[in-house]
Design a protein around this motif. Sequence first.
Motif, PDB file in Angstrom:
ATOM      1  N   ALA A 257       1.088  -0.792  -0.233  1.00  0.00           N
ATOM      2  CA  ALA A 257       0.013  -0.338   0.070  1.00  0.00           C
ATOM      3  C   ALA A 257       0.897   1.361   0.289  1.00  0.00           C
ATOM      4  O   ALA A 257       0.877   1.993  -0.868  1.00  0.00           O
ATOM      5  CB  ALA A 257      -0.993  -0.478   1.114  1.00  0.00           C
ATOM      6  N   PRO A 258       1.424   1.331   1.110  1.00  0.00           N
ATOM      7  CA  PRO A 258       1.962   2.353   1.204  1.00  0.00           C
ATOM      8  C   PRO A 258       3.760   2.948  -0.618  1.00  0.00           C
ATOM      9  O   PRO A 258       2.908   3.816  -0.990  1.00  0.00           O
ATOM     10  CB  PRO A 258       3.606   2.354   2.071  1.00  0.00           C
ATOM     11  N   VAL A 259       4.145   2.003  -1.295  1.00  0.00           N
ATOM     12  CA  VAL A 259       4.386   2.175  -2.171  1.00  0.00           C
ATOM     13  C   VAL A 259       3.334   2.163  -3.541  1.00  0.00           C
ATOM     14  O   VAL A 259       4.079   3.536  -4.225  1.00  0.00           O
ATOM     15  CB  VAL A 259       5.403   1.134  -2.924  1.00  0.00           C
ATOM     16  N   LEU A 260       2.219   2.366  -3.374  1.00  0.00           N
ATOM     17  CA  LEU A 260       1.181   2.299  -4.346  1.00  0.00           C
ATOM     18  C   LEU A 260       0.777   4.051  -3.555  1.00  0.00           C
ATOM     19  O   LEU A 260       0.601   3.949  -5.679  1.00  0.00           O
ATOM     20  CB  LEU A 260       0.107   1.201  -4.267  1.00  0.00           C
ATOM     21  N   VAL A 261       0.606   4.463  -3.359  1.00  0.00           N
ATOM     22  CA  VAL A 261       0.523   5.505  -2.941  1.00  0.00           C
ATOM     23  C   VAL A 261       0.807   6.053  -3.199  1.00  0.00           C
ATOM     24  O   VAL A 261       1.018   7.390  -4.132  1.00  0.00           O
ATOM     25  CB  VAL A 261       0.467   5.974  -1.829  1.00  0.00           C
ATOM     26  N   ARG A 262       2.670   6.525  -3.027  1.00  0.00           N
ATOM     27  CA  ARG A 262       3.482   6.843  -3.749  1.00  0.00           C
ATOM     28  C   ARG A 262       3.744   7.123  -5.086  1.00  0.00           C
ATOM     29  O   ARG A 262       4.297   8.122  -6.159  1.00  0.00           O
ATOM     30  CB  ARG A 262       4.907   6.505  -3.077  1.00  0.00           C
ATOM     31  N   LEU A 263       3.321   5.868  -6.109  1.00  0.00           N
ATOM     32  CA  LEU A 263       3.182   5.608  -7.459  1.00  0.00           C
ATOM     33  C   LEU A 263       2.223   6.354  -7.591  1.00  0.00           C
ATOM     34  O   LEU A 263       2.049   8.095  -9.066  1.00  0.00           O
ATOM     35  CB  LEU A 263       3.096   4.602  -8.295  1.00  0.00           C
ATOM     36  N   ALA A 264       1.341   6.452  -7.295  1.00  0.00           N
ATOM     37  CA  ALA A 264      -0.078   7.728  -7.276  1.00  0.00           C
ATOM     38  C   ALA A 264       0.607   9.061  -7.147  1.00  0.00           C
ATOM     39  O   ALA A 264       0.489   9.593  -8.256  1.00  0.00           O
ATOM     40  CB  ALA A 264      -1.372   7.364  -6.633  1.00  0.00           C
ATOM     41  N   TRP A 265       1.386   9.536  -6.732  1.00  0.00           N
ATOM     42  CA  TRP A 265       1.292  10.769  -6.028  1.00  0.00           C
ATOM     43  C   TRP A 265       2.694  11.364  -6.826  1.00  0.00           C
ATOM     44  O   TRP A 265       2.331  12.260  -7.942  1.00  0.00           O
ATOM     45  CB  TRP A 265       1.995  11.031  -4.510  1.00  0.00           C
ATOM     46  N   HIS A 266       3.799  10.510  -7.263  1.00  0.00           N
ATOM     47  CA  HIS A 266       4.632  10.809  -7.915  1.00  0.00           C
ATOM     48  C   HIS A 266       4.025  10.818  -9.798  1.00  0.00           C
ATOM     49  O   HIS A 266       4.385  11.832 -10.287  1.00  0.00           O
ATOM     50  CB  HIS A 266       5.727   9.885  -7.829  1.00  0.00           C
ATOM     51  N   CYS A 267       3.271   9.848 -10.112  1.00  0.00           N
ATOM     52  CA  CYS A 267       2.633   9.853 -11.465  1.00  0.00           C
ATOM     53  C   CYS A 267       1.801  11.684 -11.331  1.00  0.00           C
ATOM     54  O   CYS A 267       1.138  12.158 -12.891  1.00  0.00           O
ATOM     55  CB  CYS A 267       2.216   9.026 -11.900  1.00  0.00           C
ATOM     56  N   SER A 268       1.035  12.061 -10.088  1.00  0.00           N
ATOM     57  CA  SER A 268      -0.252  13.348 -10.423  1.00  0.00           C
ATOM     58  C   SER A 268       1.200  14.776 -10.475  1.00  0.00           C
ATOM     59  O   SER A 268       0.673  15.738 -10.521  1.00  0.00           O
ATOM     60  CB  SER A 268      -0.697  13.399  -8.976  1.00  0.00           C
ATOM     61  N   GLY A 269       2.254  14.129  -9.502  1.00  0.00           N
ATOM     62  CA  GLY A 269       3.367  15.673  -8.918  1.00  0.00           C
ATOM     63  C   GLY A 269       3.782  16.518  -9.836  1.00  0.00           C
ATOM     64  O   GLY A 269       4.610  17.081  -9.622  1.00  0.00           O
ATOM     65  N   THR A 270       3.903  16.141 -10.977  1.00  0.00           N
ATOM     66  CA  THR A 270       4.483  16.773 -12.171  1.00  0.00           C
ATOM     67  C   THR A 270       3.728  17.553 -12.484  1.00  0.00           C
ATOM     68  O   THR A 270       3.961  18.460 -13.515  1.00  0.00           O
ATOM     69  CB  THR A 270       4.917  15.701 -13.046  1.00  0.00           C
ATOM     70  N   TYR A 271       2.746  18.235 -12.362  1.00  0.00           N
ATOM     71  CA  TYR A 271       1.667  19.260 -13.164  1.00  0.00           C
ATOM     72  C   TYR A 271       2.264  20.193 -12.904  1.00  0.00           C
ATOM     73  O   TYR A 271       2.800  20.899 -11.665  1.00  0.00           O
ATOM     74  CB  TYR A 271       0.645  18.949 -12.583  1.00  0.00           C
ATOM     75  N   ASP A 272       1.887  20.961 -14.050  1.00  0.00           N
ATOM     76  CA  ASP A 272       2.594  22.043 -13.977  1.00  0.00           C
ATOM     77  C   ASP A 272       1.043  23.420 -14.080  1.00  0.00           C
ATOM     78  O   ASP A 272       0.710  23.198 -15.069  1.00  0.00           O
ATOM     79  CB  ASP A 272       3.477  22.939 -14.576  1.00  0.00           C
ATOM     80  N   ASP A 273       1.170  23.959 -13.287  1.00  0.00           N
ATOM     81  CA  ASP A 273      -0.329  24.963 -13.589  1.00  0.00           C
ATOM     82  C   ASP A 273      -0.606  25.396 -14.126  1.00  0.00           C
ATOM     83  O   ASP A 273      -1.798  26.406 -15.326  1.00  0.00           O
ATOM     84  CB  ASP A 273      -1.228  25.362 -12.068  1.00  0.00           C
TER      85      ASP A 273
END
Length: 287
Positions: free
Chosen positions: A38-54
């Motif tokens: 579970a922890p590493v899946l949370v990190r994957l979800a976060w890193h695949c989203s956190g590259t966003y530039d508004d």
Amino acid sequence: QAVEQKTGIAKSQADYQKVYDAIAESLEVEGYDDGSVAPVLVRLAWHCSGTYDDKDKTGGSNYATMRFKPESAHGANNGLNYARDHMEKIKAKFPWISYGDLWTLGGVVAVQESGGPTIPWRAGRIDGFEHHVTPDGRLPDAAQAEDHLRFIFNRMGFNDQEIVALSGAHALGRCHTDRSGFEGPWSFSPTTFSNAYFDLLLNEGWKWRKWNGPAQYEDKKTKSLMMLPTDMALIKDRSFRKYAEKYAKDEGVFFKDFSDAYSKLLELGVPKAQFPSQSWHMGGEAK
Ligand code: CCH
């Protein structure tokens, strides 16, 4: 509402619930870290989203660009191959789901099944191409402090309160010397989602760990927990600290704010038109 996937076959919330259930069943892995992916899946979800530039609307979870070499090799993503490989087994059973939907749904399952709040989620992300990969350096550097956190998270469109709320995910999981160079868990129960991170951050005594690795803190009492320099910035900075104190005192408020911010994180970079109008509550009963 149904969501048109690239196969052209419309899928309903019930179809995604089947994927949710398969991920939930796969979380326990004996011998892996603390017994859960579970922890590493949370990190994957976060890193695949956190590259966003508004500003220029590039990056985010829409195109699942971490599948491609330039991004998978970015230093911040070290070790996420484990999570991506794990999700490949789910993808093999549900080949119609897009990678962006799969990885973000994985992050929802992981939080909810670890005892965290319900995370509103909806399907609609599409698979992109290598040319959608964003430059290295959009994710935070743990060796830095509050200015860096604001620079990185403001680019995604998050304010101080949301930065602190999201950081509470560090109740889950641990650092690995062969991934980030840092070592150890933040909390005593790294497979349980709770407000323990804030409680420990504020109420334990912390000092610099003496070791050959990168600068990190250890708790004075047990020397078994860790904090990153960026974690400590959340109680050194007055604006951040206000929220850390609120979340340490009231888990309900933390759960609500985390749910809102994490749900927003997982939708970064996805044009609204790709989503059904309403978010879904997947999995167990709403909390
Ligand atoms: Fe994090 N995180 N994170 N983090 N993170 C690491 C691990 C996890 C930073 C640095 C690190 C968020 C924010 C930040 C998780 C969720 C979130 C590691 C160790 C570092 C370093 C990686 C390793 O060695 O395996 C920094 C800096 C920030 C700045 O704010 C946010 C936001 C989230 C989610 C909402 C989770 C979960 C882990 C544990 C992963 C695991 O494998 O156990």
